[in-house]
Design a protein around this motif. Structure first.
Motif, PDB file in Angstrom:
ATOM      1  N   ASP A   1      37.040  37.820  27.628  1.00 21.13           N
ATOM      2  CA  ASP A   1      35.787  38.237  27.028  1.00 21.13           C
ATOM      3  C   ASP A   1      34.722  37.274  27.515  1.00 21.13           C
ATOM      4  N   HIS A   2      33.616  37.792  28.001  1.00 23.98           N
ATOM      5  CA  HIS A   2      32.537  36.933  28.503  1.00 23.98           C
ATOM      6  C   HIS A   2      33.052  35.888  29.483  1.00 23.98           C
ATOM      7  N   GLY A   3      33.945  36.299  30.370  1.00 28.13           N
ATOM      8  CA  GLY A   3      34.409  35.416  31.427  1.00 28.13           C
ATOM      9  C   GLY A   3      35.404  34.355  31.016  1.00 28.13           C
ATOM     10  N   GLU A   4      35.893  34.438  29.783  1.00 24.71           N
ATOM     11  CA  GLU A   4      36.860  33.439  29.333  1.00 24.71           C
ATOM     12  C   GLU A   4      38.106  34.100  28.769  1.00 24.71           C
ATOM     13  N   VAL A   5      39.243  33.416  28.903  1.00 23.20           N
ATOM     14  CA  VAL A   5      40.474  33.915  28.295  1.00 23.20           C
ATOM     15  C   VAL A   5      40.430  33.577  26.816  1.00 23.20           C
ATOM     16  N   VAL A   6      40.443  34.607  25.985  1.00 18.82           N
ATOM     17  CA  VAL A   6      40.410  34.337  24.542  1.00 18.82           C
ATOM     18  C   VAL A   6      41.799  34.415  23.925  1.00 18.82           C
ATOM     19  N   ALA A   7      42.755  35.003  24.631  1.00 20.57           N
ATOM     20  CA  ALA A   7      44.127  35.030  24.134  1.00 20.57           C
ATOM     21  C   ALA A   7      45.060  35.390  25.275  1.00 20.57           C
ATOM     22  N   ASP A   8      46.304  34.949  25.173  1.00 16.97           N
ATOM     23  CA  ASP A   8      47.286  35.158  26.227  1.00 16.97           C
ATOM     24  C   ASP A   8      48.661  35.156  25.561  1.00 16.97           C
TER      25      ASP A   8
ATOM     26  N   LEU B   1      42.989  42.361  29.880  1.00 15.52           N
ATOM     27  CA  LEU B   1      42.341  43.268  28.940  1.00 15.52           C
ATOM     28  C   LEU B   1      40.988  42.708  28.544  1.00 15.52           C
ATOM     29  N   GLY B   2      39.981  43.546  28.537  1.00 13.64           N
ATOM     30  CA  GLY B   2      38.677  43.062  28.105  1.00 13.64           C
ATOM     31  C   GLY B   2      37.659  44.172  28.124  1.00 13.64           C
ATOM     32  N   PRO B   3      36.563  44.000  27.382  1.00 13.18           N
ATOM     33  CA  PRO B   3      35.533  45.035  27.315  1.00 13.18           C
ATOM     34  C   PRO B   3      34.701  45.082  28.588  1.00 13.18           C
ATOM     35  N   ASN B   4      33.752  45.996  28.671  1.00 15.64           N
ATOM     36  CA  ASN B   4      32.851  46.085  29.831  1.00 15.64           C
ATOM     37  C   ASN B   4      32.184  44.739  30.063  1.00 15.64           C
ATOM     38  N   GLY B   5      32.158  44.325  31.327  1.00 17.05           N
ATOM     39  CA  GLY B   5      31.459  43.091  31.666  1.00 17.05           C
ATOM     40  C   GLY B   5      32.225  41.821  31.374  1.00 17.05           C
ATOM     41  N   ALA B   6      33.501  41.952  30.959  1.00 18.84           N
ATOM     42  CA  ALA B   6      34.279  40.763  30.585  1.00 18.84           C
ATOM     43  C   ALA B   6      34.583  39.875  31.793  1.00 18.84           C
ATOM     44  N   GLY B   7      34.633  40.492  32.981  1.00 18.87           N
ATOM     45  CA  GLY B   7      34.966  39.715  34.175  1.00 18.87           C
ATOM     46  C   GLY B   7      36.233  40.192  34.861  1.00 18.87           C
TER      47      GLY B   7
ATOM     48  N   ARG C   1      34.427  32.080  33.654  1.00 15.66           N
ATOM     49  CA  ARG C   1      34.166  30.710  33.234  1.00 15.66           C
ATOM     50  C   ARG C   1      35.471  29.977  32.947  1.00 15.66           C
ATOM     51  N   GLY C   2      36.299  29.878  33.992  1.00 13.72           N
ATOM     52  CA  GLY C   2      37.538  29.121  33.824  1.00 13.72           C
ATOM     53  C   GLY C   2      38.722  29.992  33.434  1.00 13.72           C
TER      54      GLY C   2
ATOM     55  N   ASP D   1      56.446  32.926  40.844  1.00 14.42           N
ATOM     56  CA  ASP D   1      55.216  33.460  40.276  1.00 14.42           C
ATOM     57  C   ASP D   1      54.486  34.245  41.362  1.00 14.42           C
ATOM     58  N   ALA D   2      54.344  35.552  41.144  1.00 14.85           N
ATOM     59  CA  ALA D   2      53.743  36.394  42.177  1.00 14.85           C
ATOM     60  C   ALA D   2      52.242  36.155  42.285  1.00 14.85           C
ATOM     61  N   VAL D   3      51.600  35.944  41.145  1.00 16.68           N
ATOM     62  CA  VAL D   3      50.158  35.678  41.147  1.00 16.68           C
ATOM     63  C   VAL D   3      49.891  34.467  40.260  1.00 16.68           C
ATOM     64  N   VAL D   4      49.187  33.500  40.812  1.00 17.76           N
ATOM     65  CA  VAL D   4      48.774  32.340  40.019  1.00 17.76           C
ATOM     66  C   VAL D   4      47.264  32.179  40.148  1.00 17.76           C
ATOM     67  N   VAL D   5      46.597  32.245  39.035  1.00 17.78           N
ATOM     68  CA  VAL D   5      45.137  32.095  38.995  1.00 17.78           C
ATOM     69  C   VAL D   5      44.856  30.838  38.187  1.00 17.78           C
ATOM     70  N   ASP D   6      44.145  29.902  38.820  1.00 17.91           N
ATOM     71  CA  ASP D   6      43.946  28.619  38.151  1.00 17.91           C
ATOM     72  C   ASP D   6      42.464  28.261  38.036  1.00 17.91           C
ATOM     73  N   ASP D   7      41.950  28.358  36.840  1.00 14.61           N
ATOM     74  CA  ASP D   7      40.612  27.858  36.509  1.00 14.61           C
ATOM     75  C   ASP D   7      39.506  28.449  37.394  1.00 14.61           C
ATOM     76  N   LEU D   8      39.476  29.769  37.444  1.00 15.38           N
ATOM     77  CA  LEU D   8      38.472  30.440  38.277  1.00 15.38           C
ATOM     78  C   LEU D   8      37.097  30.440  37.631  1.00 15.38           C
ATOM     79  N   HIS D   9      36.115  30.089  38.446  1.00 15.28           N
ATOM     80  CA  HIS D   9      34.714  30.193  38.032  1.00 15.28           C
ATOM     81  C   HIS D   9      33.979  31.050  39.050  1.00 15.28           C
ATOM     82  N   LYS D  10      33.105  31.917  38.569  1.00 16.21           N
ATOM     83  CA  LYS D  10      32.282  32.711  39.480  1.00 16.21           C
ATOM     84  C   LYS D  10      30.989  33.099  38.765  1.00 16.21           C
ATOM     85  N   HIS D  11      29.881  32.858  39.413  1.00 16.90           N
ATOM     86  CA  HIS D  11      28.624  33.325  38.819  1.00 16.90           C
ATOM     87  C   HIS D  11      27.856  34.169  39.830  1.00 16.90           C
ATOM     88  N   PHE D  12      27.076  35.084  39.289  1.00 18.68           N
ATOM     89  CA  PHE D  12      26.150  35.888  40.096  1.00 18.68           C
ATOM     90  C   PHE D  12      24.765  35.556  39.550  1.00 18.68           C
TER      91      PHE D  12
END
Ligand SMILES: Nc1ncnc2c1ncn2[C@@H]1O[C@H](COP(=O)(O)OP(=O)(O)OP(=O)(O)O)[C@@H](O)[C@H]1O
Ligand SMILES: [Mg+2]
Length: 331
Positions: free
Chosen positions: A210-217, A37-43, A22-23, A4-15
């Motif tokens: 969308d809004h910092g969350e994975v809505v589909a994969d 894929l996501g709209p403006n501001g999705a994260g 959000r995970g 696995d070249a990239v593994v991202v696990d449960d990332l949280h970040k707030h400003f």
């Protein structure tokens, strides 16, 4: 490289009060393309900056080529190339100078850096423009120079943040060709985009945020299938009421832009059946065919808004979003 070249696990970040991530979790197997894929501001950019060591997450874990972004940032940086959302090339330097300068930053000997610059300019059809300052380049040329810059060190993992945003269709198609060539040569790619067509064309796997969350994969095909199977669409000459009654025998009928649509689980045999029934009822058909939901429709169903919806404000991540709605009006 790790499998696995990239593994991202449960990332949280707030400003401040904005929760940008959000995970978010995702995995990009080596040699594949993941479309974020996501709209403006999705994260998307926030995730990309964390993966490329430019920003620290509040919590969660990321590895690139097996290296942890927090504990081994140098190894991570050596494994990846980044073309960010804002152009990073120096407008006052020529195309050649930009690439040579980056080569030197990577400690390539001058001759090697120059040869690499020439090779990349050629690959991105910029040879003729190589002696001109980048400020004078068109948007598409600058984007290509950015891509070239991200490849100077020939990284096994490439991260591209909206590589074709703002490009005209021709420049976009050219960029896609170049990206596809890189992928064929074995580069692992994490790509963000607001364009479903781009994700559909390039990605093995699409992660919709969308809004910092994975809505589909899933794969593009799986995402389309999840939202709905094939539909049978019919346009008739004149009033659609009689045709609607015929189609209603097969399921819930919707009407959009003058087109009637019904579930087509039977595929081609359903088409023949409906065509015969419409003919029996004396209805003149203008157009009849099977239709797979587009990724635009998938996106709308998943997020409740269109992919290029720019109404999101800076603190949109805090606002609970509405349930998905369909543009289709049941008849
Ligand atoms: N440095 C920052 N300071 C404050 N808020 C930020 C910062 N960076 C991002 N945000 C906020 O975090 C959220 C996610 O932003 P991000 O740039 O990751 O979105 P994006 O998906 O890349 O959007 P776009 O498609 O417009 O590039 C947004 O609400 C944004 O305003
Ligand atoms: Mg962004």
């Amino acid at each position: 490289m790790a499998d696995d070249a990239v593994v991202v696990d449960d990332l949280h970040k707030h400003f401040g009060s904005t929760y940008a991530l959000r995970g978010v979790s995702l995995t990009v197997p080596a040699g594949t393309v993941c479309g974020l894929l996501g709209p403006n501001g999705a994260g998307k950019t926030t995730a990309v900056r964390i993966v490329t060591t430019l920003l620290r997450a509040d919590s969660g874990r990321v590895t690139v080529a097996g290296h942890d972004v927090t504990r081994e940032p140098d190894q991570v940086r050596r494994s990846l190339g980044l073309a960010g959302q804002a152009a990073t090339v120096d407008g006052l330097l020529t195309g050649v100078q930009n690439l040579v300068m980056i080569g030197k930053l990577y400690h390539l000997p001058s001759k090697v850096a120059k040869a690499r610059a020439d090779e990349l300019l050629e690959r991105f059809s910029l040879t003729d423009a190589g002696g001109r300052i980048a400020k004078e380049y068109s948007g598409g040329m600058r984007r290509r120079l950015d891509l070239a810059a991200s490849l100077v060190a020939a990284p096994p993992v490439l991260v591209l943040d909206e590589p074709t945003t703002g490009l005209d269709p021709h420049a976009r198609a050219e960029t896609w060709d170049v990206i596809e060539e890189l992928v064929r040569a074995g580069t692992t790619l994490l790509l963000t985009t607001q364009y479903l067509e781009e994700a559909d064309r390039l990605a093995d796997q699409i992660v919709v945020v969308d809004h910092g969350e994975v809505v589909a994969d899933g794969t593009p095909a799986a995402l389309k299938a999840e939202v709905g199977g094939q539909r049978l669409e019919v346009t008739v000459v004149g009033d659609p009421a009689a045709a609607r009654a015929v189609l209603a025998r097969h399921g819930t009928v919707t009407l959009r832009d003058g087109r009637l649509s019904v579930d087509a689980a039977g595929g081609a045999s359903r088409v023949a059946e409906v065509a015969a029934a419409l003919a029996d009822a004396g209805i003149e058909v203008d157009d009849l065919g099977l239709h797979r939901p587009s990724l635009d429709e998938v996106f709308l169903r998943l997020t409740g808004h269109a992919p290029t919806d720019t109404n999101d404000t800076a603190d949109s991540a805090d606002v609970a979003h509405t349930t998905p709605t369909s543009e289709e009006i049941p008849v």
